[in-house]
Design an enzyme around this catalytic site. Structure first.
Site, mmCIF file in Angstrom:
data_model
loop_
_atom_site.group_PDB
_atom_site.id
_atom_site.type_symbol
_atom_site.label_atom_id
_atom_site.label_comp_id
_atom_site.label_asym_id
_atom_site.label_seq_id
_atom_site.Cartn_x
_atom_site.Cartn_y
_atom_site.Cartn_z
ATOM 1 N N CYS A 114 0.793 -1.293 0.101
ATOM 2 C CA CYS A 114 -0.064 -0.107 -0.007
ATOM 3 C C CYS A 114 0.584 1.042 -0.046
ATOM 4 O O CYS A 114 0.280 2.337 -0.650
ATOM 5 C CB CYS A 114 -0.971 -0.091 1.095
ATOM 6 S SG CYS A 114 -2.342 -1.313 0.976
ATOM 7 N N HIS A 250 -3.035 7.094 4.336
ATOM 8 C CA HIS A 250 -3.662 5.874 3.657
ATOM 9 C C HIS A 250 -5.019 5.467 4.000
ATOM 10 O O HIS A 250 -5.099 5.693 5.340
ATOM 11 C CB HIS A 250 -2.637 4.778 3.757
ATOM 12 C CG HIS A 250 -3.229 3.356 3.191
ATOM 13 N ND1 HIS A 250 -3.553 3.429 1.830
ATOM 14 C CD2 HIS A 250 -3.106 2.141 3.648
ATOM 15 C CE1 HIS A 250 -3.828 2.156 1.670
ATOM 16 N NE2 HIS A 250 -3.587 1.436 2.721
ATOM 17 N N ASN A 280 -10.327 0.679 0.870
ATOM 18 C CA ASN A 280 -8.886 0.550 0.889
ATOM 19 C C ASN A 280 -8.575 0.269 -0.503
ATOM 20 O O ASN A 280 -8.580 -1.010 -0.910
ATOM 21 C CB ASN A 280 -8.212 -0.375 1.757
ATOM 22 C CG ASN A 280 -6.727 -0.541 1.848
ATOM 23 O OD1 ASN A 280 -6.319 0.282 0.849
ATOM 24 N ND2 ASN A 280 -5.985 -1.280 2.733
HETATM 25 N N1 ACO Z 1 -18.445 -9.022 9.303
HETATM 26 C C1 ACO Z 1 -18.696 -9.525 10.608
HETATM 27 N N2 ACO Z 1 -18.124 -9.936 11.411
HETATM 28 C C2 ACO Z 1 -16.973 -10.096 11.118
HETATM 29 C C3 ACO Z 1 -16.335 -9.507 9.746
HETATM 30 C C4 ACO Z 1 -17.258 -9.021 8.834
HETATM 31 N N3 ACO Z 1 -16.962 -8.728 7.731
HETATM 32 N N4 ACO Z 1 -14.982 -9.732 9.792
HETATM 33 C C5 ACO Z 1 -14.776 -10.420 10.976
HETATM 34 N N5 ACO Z 1 -15.795 -10.607 11.795
HETATM 35 C C6 ACO Z 1 -15.793 -11.099 13.033
HETATM 36 C C7 ACO Z 1 -14.495 -12.031 13.529
HETATM 37 O O1 ACO Z 1 -14.943 -13.393 13.051
HETATM 38 C C8 ACO Z 1 -14.621 -12.013 15.084
HETATM 39 O O2 ACO Z 1 -15.765 -12.698 15.358
HETATM 40 P P1 ACO Z 1 -15.473 -13.655 16.678
HETATM 41 O O3 ACO Z 1 -15.402 -12.646 17.859
HETATM 42 O O4 ACO Z 1 -17.013 -14.447 16.937
HETATM 43 O O5 ACO Z 1 -14.308 -14.511 16.450
HETATM 44 C C9 ACO Z 1 -15.509 -10.522 15.285
HETATM 45 O O6 ACO Z 1 -15.474 -10.054 13.941
HETATM 46 C C10 ACO Z 1 -14.138 -9.525 15.707
HETATM 47 O O7 ACO Z 1 -12.999 -9.793 14.647
HETATM 48 P P2 ACO Z 1 -11.490 -8.854 14.894
HETATM 49 O O8 ACO Z 1 -10.678 -9.493 13.763
HETATM 50 O O9 ACO Z 1 -11.255 -8.856 16.291
HETATM 51 O O10 ACO Z 1 -12.186 -7.252 14.276
HETATM 52 P P3 ACO Z 1 -11.480 -6.128 14.602
HETATM 53 O O11 ACO Z 1 -12.305 -5.315 15.541
HETATM 54 O O12 ACO Z 1 -10.096 -6.289 14.724
HETATM 55 O O13 ACO Z 1 -11.682 -5.792 13.123
HETATM 56 C C11 ACO Z 1 -10.523 -5.463 11.018
HETATM 57 C C12 ACO Z 1 -10.975 -6.452 12.051
HETATM 58 C C13 ACO Z 1 -11.531 -4.459 10.405
HETATM 59 C C14 ACO Z 1 -9.977 -6.306 9.705
HETATM 60 C C15 ACO Z 1 -9.328 -4.568 11.753
HETATM 61 O O14 ACO Z 1 -8.445 -5.684 12.422
HETATM 62 C C16 ACO Z 1 -8.470 -3.880 10.664
HETATM 63 O O15 ACO Z 1 -8.946 -2.976 10.261
HETATM 64 N N6 ACO Z 1 -7.145 -4.300 10.623
HETATM 65 C C17 ACO Z 1 -6.414 -3.513 9.765
HETATM 66 C C18 ACO Z 1 -6.718 -4.042 8.360
HETATM 67 C C19 ACO Z 1 -6.147 -3.264 7.514
HETATM 68 O O16 ACO Z 1 -5.805 -2.065 7.359
HETATM 69 N N7 ACO Z 1 -5.367 -3.694 6.332
HETATM 70 C C20 ACO Z 1 -4.842 -3.051 4.934
HETATM 71 C C21 ACO Z 1 -3.331 -2.901 5.102
HETATM 72 S S1 ACO Z 1 -3.022 -2.170 3.961
HETATM 73 C C22 ACO Z 1 -2.551 -3.271 2.649
HETATM 74 O O17 ACO Z 1 -1.176 -3.145 2.017
HETATM 75 C C23 ACO Z 1 -3.392 -3.950 1.621
#
Ligand code: ACO
Length: 350
Positions: A114, A250, A280
């Protein structure tokens, strides 16, 4: 006198197909409320089946030409396309752009996840300031949704497609790019990856051609590095956070953006947020956000803009640019301005 490189023209493009959170609700076990509160994303723009990264790059450059005039491309002698999703492993997508616009230029792709577009800016800056190039076209274009596993709700809801382009050439002081901060830690490769040729990462993680991510680890890394890299970039520019006119991070997750803004002590008015509209879109996200800020009249001549990105690698980049110094006009298209406000409802456990 030493030459200083600056951004003198800008353009962006997002595909016309829009995937709302409600559309995703029909395809997988997710909800609009979960996506909005965890990420700030309301919708994302998705490339058509026959639309690829080169197409998005072409359209972004066309937008730049519409805004700043064809003379903005006169004399471009290097084209860089930062992308994680090139049309082909070779030829470079940048060569397709060079040909499309009839440029007498070298061309290469740059892969740095990214932060790729900021890496491309740093290369363009070095080329221009060393005299290697007179004018560089630096593009970030991404058709990342083609690598999404639509069965994996933890990644499928996050990404979109798009393109952004900038012209980098000599400008007079005080305009231009300050020294940039670039970093990588391949020790975290397993947390965010999309396989192509290799079958596994050094730690044995299997690659299957799709984007795979450990969201929690990436979130923690992102908050940490957005903090350190921005401070380093502000230092490198000889400034303090109070000097920053606009923060253009970003666009991966509103919670990450907001945490970084808070650490810098910036008022929400000084942050550009487009993740709600586009999700993103990786290397395209910062030039697209800059273009929106331009249309919304949020960038004025002499403003100091702070840019920062993080991503797979793990990798990061940050830099300050003093806006202005170009000779093609202000490039603003007020009619295209976006009115949607930054999302406010936040939640999540990370
Ligand atoms: N819809 C509903 N529930 C979901 C979803 C979804 N789309 N995705 C995950 N869940 C559930 C999980 O299964 C979990 O359930 P459980 O508690 O029963 O196990 C629950 O939601 C919580 O999951 P977490 O992963 O703890 O959720 P979190 O609050 O951490 O949010 C997220 C997840 C949004 C992915 C966050 O961790 C994040 O934004 N991380 C950074 C990601 C990022 O920026 N990536 C891009 C990098 S840039 C590049 O180079 C591509």
């Amino acid at each position: 006198m030493t030459t200083r490189a600056g951004i003198t023209a800008l353009g962006a493009y997002a595909p016309s197909t829009v995937l709302e959170n409600a559309d995703l609700e029909k395809r997988m076990d997710t909800s609009d409320a979960w996506i909005r509160t965890r990420t700030g994303i309301r919708r994302r723009h998705v490339a058509a089946e026959d639309e690829f990264t080169s197409d998005l790059a072409f359209r972004a450059v066309e937008d730049l030409v519409d805004r700043f005039g064809p003379e903005a491309l006169d004399g471009v002698d290097m084209v860089i396309v930062a992308t994680n999703t090139p049309d082909a492993l070779f030829p470079a997508t940048a060569a397709l752009v060079q040909h499309r616009f009839g440029l007498k230029a070298g061309a290469f792709d740059l892969l740095a996840a990214c932060p790729g577009w900021l890496y491309a800016l740093s290369v363009a800056k070095a080329y221009v300031e060393s005299g290697q190039s007179k004018k560089v076209l630096a593009i970030g274009a991404e058709a990342l949704t083609k690598l999404i596993d639509w069965e994996d709700r933890s990644t499928a809801v996050l990404f979109g497609d798009g393109g952004g382009a900038a012209v980098i050439e000599p400008v007079d002081a005080p305009y231009g790019l300050a020294p940039m901060v670039l970093g990588a830690d391949g020790g975290g490769a397993q947390h965010l990856h999309a396989g192509a040729i290799g079958r596994c990462l050094p730690d044995g993680t299997k690659l299957d051609g799709k984007v795979r991510m450990n969201g929690r680890e990436v979130f923690k890394f992102a908050v940490r590095v957005m903090d350190t890299a921005t401070i380093e970039a502000i230092d490198a520019a000889g400034l303090t956070p109070d000097d920053i006119g606009l923060f253009v991070p970003h666009q991966a997750n509103f919670r990450i953006i907001d945490a970084a803004r808070e650490r810098l002590g910036l008022h929400p008015d000084r942050v550009v947020v487009t993740v709600d509209e586009y999700g993103n879109n990786s290397t395209a996200s910062i030039p697209l956000a800059l273009t929106h800020a331009l249309d919304e009249g949020r960038i004025a001549d002499g403003d100091r803009l702070l840019m920062v990105a993080f991503g797979g690698g793990l990798s990061w980049a940050a830099g300050v640019v003093v806006w202005g110094g170009g000779r093609y006009g202000d490039g603003r298209r007020p009619t295209a301005a976006r009115t949607s406000a930054a999302p406010l409802e936040l939640g999540g456990t990370t």
